[in-house]
Design a protein around this motif. Structure first.
Motif, PDB file in Angstrom:
ATOM      1  N   ALA A   1       0.813  -1.220   0.000  1.00 14.77           N
ATOM      2  CA  ALA A   1       0.000   0.000   0.000  1.00 14.77           C
ATOM      3  C   ALA A   1       0.845   1.269   0.000  1.00 14.77           C
ATOM      4  O   ALA A   1       0.542   2.226  -0.722  1.00 14.77           O
ATOM      5  CB  ALA A   1      -0.940  -0.007   1.205  1.00 14.77           C
TER       6      ALA A   1
ATOM      7  N   LEU B   1       2.125   1.974  -3.376  1.00 13.64           N
ATOM      8  CA  LEU B   1       1.062   2.481  -4.253  1.00 13.64           C
ATOM      9  C   LEU B   1       0.772   3.950  -3.970  1.00 13.64           C
ATOM     10  O   LEU B   1       0.483   4.719  -4.899  1.00 13.64           O
ATOM     11  CB  LEU B   1      -0.200   1.635  -4.097  1.00 13.64           C
ATOM     12  CG  LEU B   1      -0.083   0.214  -4.678  1.00 13.64           C
ATOM     13  CD1 LEU B   1      -1.269  -0.643  -4.243  1.00 13.64           C
ATOM     14  CD2 LEU B   1       0.017   0.247  -6.201  1.00 13.64           C
TER      15      LEU B   1
ATOM     16  N   SER C   1       0.302   4.860 -10.544  1.00 10.69           N
ATOM     17  CA  SER C   1      -0.404   3.795  -9.817  1.00 10.69           C
ATOM     18  C   SER C   1      -1.568   3.205 -10.600  1.00 10.69           C
ATOM     19  O   SER C   1      -1.785   1.984 -10.590  1.00 10.69           O
ATOM     20  CB  SER C   1      -0.896   4.308  -8.463  1.00 10.69           C
ATOM     21  OG  SER C   1      -1.792   5.403  -8.646  1.00 10.69           O
TER      22      SER C   1
ATOM     23  N   ILE D   1      -2.099  -0.798 -11.172  1.00  5.66           N
ATOM     24  CA  ILE D   1      -3.220  -1.492 -10.520  1.00  5.66           C
ATOM     25  C   ILE D   1      -4.039  -2.257 -11.552  1.00  5.66           C
ATOM     26  O   ILE D   1      -4.492  -3.380 -11.310  1.00  5.66           O
ATOM     27  CB  ILE D   1      -4.088  -0.492  -9.727  1.00  5.66           C
ATOM     28  CG1 ILE D   1      -3.304   0.037  -8.513  1.00  5.66           C
ATOM     29  CG2 ILE D   1      -5.395  -1.132  -9.270  1.00  5.66           C
ATOM     30  CD1 ILE D   1      -3.901   1.273  -7.875  1.00  5.66           C
TER      31      ILE D   1
ATOM     32  N   LYS E   1      -5.589  -7.650  -6.962  1.00  2.00           N
ATOM     33  CA  LYS E   1      -5.723  -7.122  -5.603  1.00  2.00           C
ATOM     34  C   LYS E   1      -6.067  -8.249  -4.630  1.00  2.00           C
ATOM     35  O   LYS E   1      -7.001  -9.006  -4.874  1.00  2.00           O
ATOM     36  CB  LYS E   1      -6.832  -6.067  -5.532  1.00  2.00           C
ATOM     37  CG  LYS E   1      -6.575  -4.799  -6.311  1.00  2.00           C
ATOM     38  CD  LYS E   1      -7.758  -3.855  -6.138  1.00  2.00           C
ATOM     39  CE  LYS E   1      -7.603  -2.588  -6.936  1.00  2.00           C
ATOM     40  NZ  LYS E   1      -8.770  -1.685  -6.754  1.00  2.00           N
TER      41      LYS E   1
ATOM     42  N   ASP F   1      -6.711  -9.026  -0.357  1.00  2.00           N
ATOM     43  CA  ASP F   1      -6.944  -8.308   0.898  1.00  2.00           C
ATOM     44  C   ASP F   1      -6.487  -9.084   2.127  1.00  2.00           C
ATOM     45  O   ASP F   1      -6.782  -8.690   3.254  1.00  2.00           O
ATOM     46  CB  ASP F   1      -8.411  -7.892   1.036  1.00  2.00           C
ATOM     47  CG  ASP F   1      -9.367  -9.077   1.078  1.00  2.00           C
ATOM     48  OD1 ASP F   1      -8.884 -10.226   1.191  1.00  2.00           O
ATOM     49  OD2 ASP F   1     -10.583  -8.848   1.003  1.00  2.00           O
TER      50      ASP F   1
ATOM     51  N   ASP G   1      -7.712  -5.280   4.367  1.00  2.00           N
ATOM     52  CA  ASP G   1      -8.857  -4.498   3.901  1.00  2.00           C
ATOM     53  C   ASP G   1      -9.261  -3.357   4.821  1.00  2.00           C
ATOM     54  O   ASP G   1     -10.099  -2.529   4.447  1.00  2.00           O
ATOM     55  CB  ASP G   1     -10.054  -5.415   3.618  1.00  2.00           C
ATOM     56  CG  ASP G   1     -10.450  -6.268   4.815  1.00  2.00           C
ATOM     57  OD1 ASP G   1      -9.730  -6.240   5.831  1.00  2.00           O
ATOM     58  OD2 ASP G   1     -11.475  -6.967   4.728  1.00  2.00           O
TER      59      ASP G   1
ATOM     60  N   HIS H   1      -5.383   2.504  -0.616  1.00  2.00           N
ATOM     61  CA  HIS H   1      -5.119   1.200  -1.226  1.00  2.00           C
ATOM     62  C   HIS H   1      -5.134   0.102  -0.156  1.00  2.00           C
ATOM     63  O   HIS H   1      -4.084  -0.423   0.221  1.00  2.00           O
ATOM     64  CB  HIS H   1      -3.775   1.219  -1.953  1.00  2.00           C
ATOM     65  CG  HIS H   1      -3.669   2.307  -2.973  1.00  2.00           C
ATOM     66  ND1 HIS H   1      -4.329   2.264  -4.183  1.00  2.00           N
ATOM     67  CD2 HIS H   1      -2.999   3.497  -2.942  1.00  2.00           C
ATOM     68  CE1 HIS H   1      -4.063   3.363  -4.863  1.00  2.00           C
ATOM     69  NE2 HIS H   1      -3.263   4.118  -4.140  1.00  2.00           N
TER      70      HIS H   1
ATOM     71  N   TYR I   1      -5.180  -3.026   0.326  1.00  2.00           N
ATOM     72  CA  TYR I   1      -4.949  -4.349  -0.246  1.00  2.00           C
ATOM     73  C   TYR I   1      -3.469  -4.451  -0.577  1.00  2.00           C
ATOM     74  O   TYR I   1      -2.721  -3.473  -0.466  1.00  2.00           O
ATOM     75  CB  TYR I   1      -5.784  -4.544  -1.533  1.00  2.00           C
ATOM     76  CG  TYR I   1      -5.651  -3.417  -2.529  1.00  2.00           C
ATOM     77  CD1 TYR I   1      -4.608  -3.390  -3.462  1.00  2.00           C
ATOM     78  CD2 TYR I   1      -6.550  -2.344  -2.522  1.00  2.00           C
ATOM     79  CE1 TYR I   1      -4.471  -2.345  -4.359  1.00  2.00           C
ATOM     80  CE2 TYR I   1      -6.417  -1.294  -3.414  1.00  2.00           C
ATOM     81  CZ  TYR I   1      -5.376  -1.295  -4.334  1.00  2.00           C
ATOM     82  OH  TYR I   1      -5.235  -0.252  -5.213  1.00  2.00           O
ATOM     83  N   THR I   2      -3.036  -5.627  -0.977  1.00  2.00           N
ATOM     84  CA  THR I   2      -1.709  -5.781  -1.562  1.00  2.00           C
ATOM     85  C   THR I   2      -1.918  -6.149  -3.025  1.00  2.00           C
ATOM     86  O   THR I   2      -2.870  -6.859  -3.370  1.00  2.00           O
ATOM     87  CB  THR I   2      -0.884  -6.830  -0.797  1.00  2.00           C
ATOM     88  OG1 THR I   2       0.474  -6.782  -1.230  1.00  2.00           O
ATOM     89  CG2 THR I   2      -1.424  -8.226  -0.986  1.00  2.00           C
ATOM     90  N   LEU I   3      -1.069  -5.631  -3.888  1.00  2.00           N
ATOM     91  CA  LEU I   3      -1.211  -5.839  -5.327  1.00  2.00           C
ATOM     92  C   LEU I   3      -0.180  -6.855  -5.791  1.00  2.00           C
ATOM     93  O   LEU I   3       1.016  -6.690  -5.572  1.00  2.00           O
ATOM     94  CB  LEU I   3      -0.998  -4.522  -6.075  1.00  2.00           C
ATOM     95  CG  LEU I   3      -1.250  -4.567  -7.586  1.00  2.00           C
ATOM     96  CD1 LEU I   3      -2.753  -4.643  -7.866  1.00  2.00           C
ATOM     97  CD2 LEU I   3      -0.641  -3.345  -8.275  1.00  2.00           C
TER      98      LEU I   3
END
Length: 378
Positions: A57, A60, A69, A73, A78, A80, A97, A103, A105-107
């Motif tokens: 996060a 991002l 970003s 994304i 994504k 959570d 979450d 952001h 979440y982790t991407l």
């Protein structure tokens, strides 16, 4: 298609050695600030293999500032939550979450996608990468820095930044020590297609007497596998990856294809300083550590942004005091995670598993999510 080779200029304000995510983030930050720079890399475009796959996060948020970003994304997945397991048994869920960020979440996205998005942003700002140029010599004096390439070309800069990885030429030239050591185990890295019982909704960090295992979903139905093993072959094959999964998560995985694989050894080191007069360090040139938690590329991108901002605001003296403590904390945190995950002592494992299950009923999982997301490093 690769761009035509750029002619190397005679001089610049900031020479950046290394066009991975760290060097690209620094270059974009400098381009936005209107500071002249030259970004060099020894690799042909697209030659970098994909290691990092997690964008957290805080990174991002930095990419928001750099205008990169949204595109990234759109290319990622994504997630959570992280799940911590011992074999097939879930010990703890780490939730993203509820993170206090735009952001939460982790991407999951391969490193080459992150680099492609940053490079496109750099080109939109009028910049680019000079490649392939291997910097073989970096010499500083009272007025500036002279960089020499393997073909004998020279570049004169007011400052030089080593974003050139663990075996940094700039760090060697600076005389800055790189204190730490390496783990005994080697790591297997593979991107695979498989049937995976826990499914693609979370990253799994699995503990076990045989070693650490990370399974992370990637775009396109692939999974990233990271596993410790005593002696990994140079190119782990399907049979080895399946055997590691069977040992550590019995009955959970059936691998049908290995798209790409590699091996590596992991060090845990932090540069003694981030600056030696006109030379600066960032990313893996300044810190390396266990891949547990996916912190490496994230910390490097944040280094690049912080150093670019320091150039733009004339606060270069603050760069080390801001960023080196972050690296020390990340190295200590990932080292703890790795040693806890890979312990072979049955009593310690039982204690660890019990503690993990109890942690699930406390605020600690949310704190762990904040630490992993690097929101504490704003």
């Amino acid at each position: 298609m690769n761009s035509p080779a750029l002619a190397l200029p005679d001089r610049t304000e900031v020479a950046i050695v290394g066009a991975g995510p760290t060097g690209l983030a620094l270059a974009v930050t400098l381009a936005l600030a209107g500071i002249d720079f030259v970004l060099l890399d020894q690799q042909d475009e697209g030659a970098n293999t994909s290691r990092a796959a997690v964008v957290h996060a805080r990174t991002l948020e930095v990419l928001d500032e750099l205008g990169a970003s949204g595109e990234l994304i759109g290319r990622g997945v994504k997630l959570d939550r992280f799940a911590v397991r011992d074999g097939a048994r879930r010990l703890l869920t780490v939730p993203f979450d509820q993170l206090p960020t735009p952001h939460p979440y982790t991407l999951m996205v391969p490193q080459y996608e992150t680099e492609a998005v940053l490079l496109a942003r750099l080109r939109a700002l009028g910049g680019d990468v000079h490649r392939p140029h291997q910097v073989t010599s970096v010499v500083q004096d009272e007025e500036g820095v002279t960089l020499t390439t393997g073909t004998g070309q020279t570049l004169r800069a007011a400052y030089a930044v080593g974003a050139d990885g663990m075996h940094s030429t700039v760090r060697e030239a600076s005389g800055i020590g790189f204190t730490g050591s390496s783990y005994a185990e080697s790591f297997v890295l593979a991107d695979v297609v498989m049937d995976w019982a826990p499914g693609p909704a979370e990253v799994s960090l699995t503990f076990g007497a045989a070693g650490l295992l990370v399974v992370a979903p990637l775009p396109g139905g692939h999974y990233r596998i990271v596993a410790t093993t005593d002696q990994a072959p140079e190119h782990p094959d399907l049979a080895l990856v399946q055997r590691l999964l069977d040992q550590r998560t019995p009955g959970q995985a059936a691998v049908t294809d290995v798209a790409w694989s590699s091996r590596f050894r992991v060090h845990h080191r932090v540069a003694d300083h981030y600056r030696a007069r006109r030379l600066f360090l960032a990313g893996d040139a300044a810190h390396v550590h266990s891949p547990a938690g996916g912190q490496g590329m994230n910390t490097g991108i944040q280094d690049g942004y912080a150093l670019g901002t320091a150039f733009a605001t004339d606060t270069l003296d603050d760069y080390e005091t801001r960023r080196r403590p972050v690296a020390e904390r990340v190295v200590a945190f990932t080292d703890r995670m790795t040693r806890i995950a890979t312990t072979r002592n049955p009593a310690v494992r039982m204690l660890r598993n019990t503690a993990m299950r109890l942690m699930g009923h406390t605020p600690l999982p949310a704190k762990l999510a904040t630490e992993l997301a690097e929101l504490n490093y704003r």
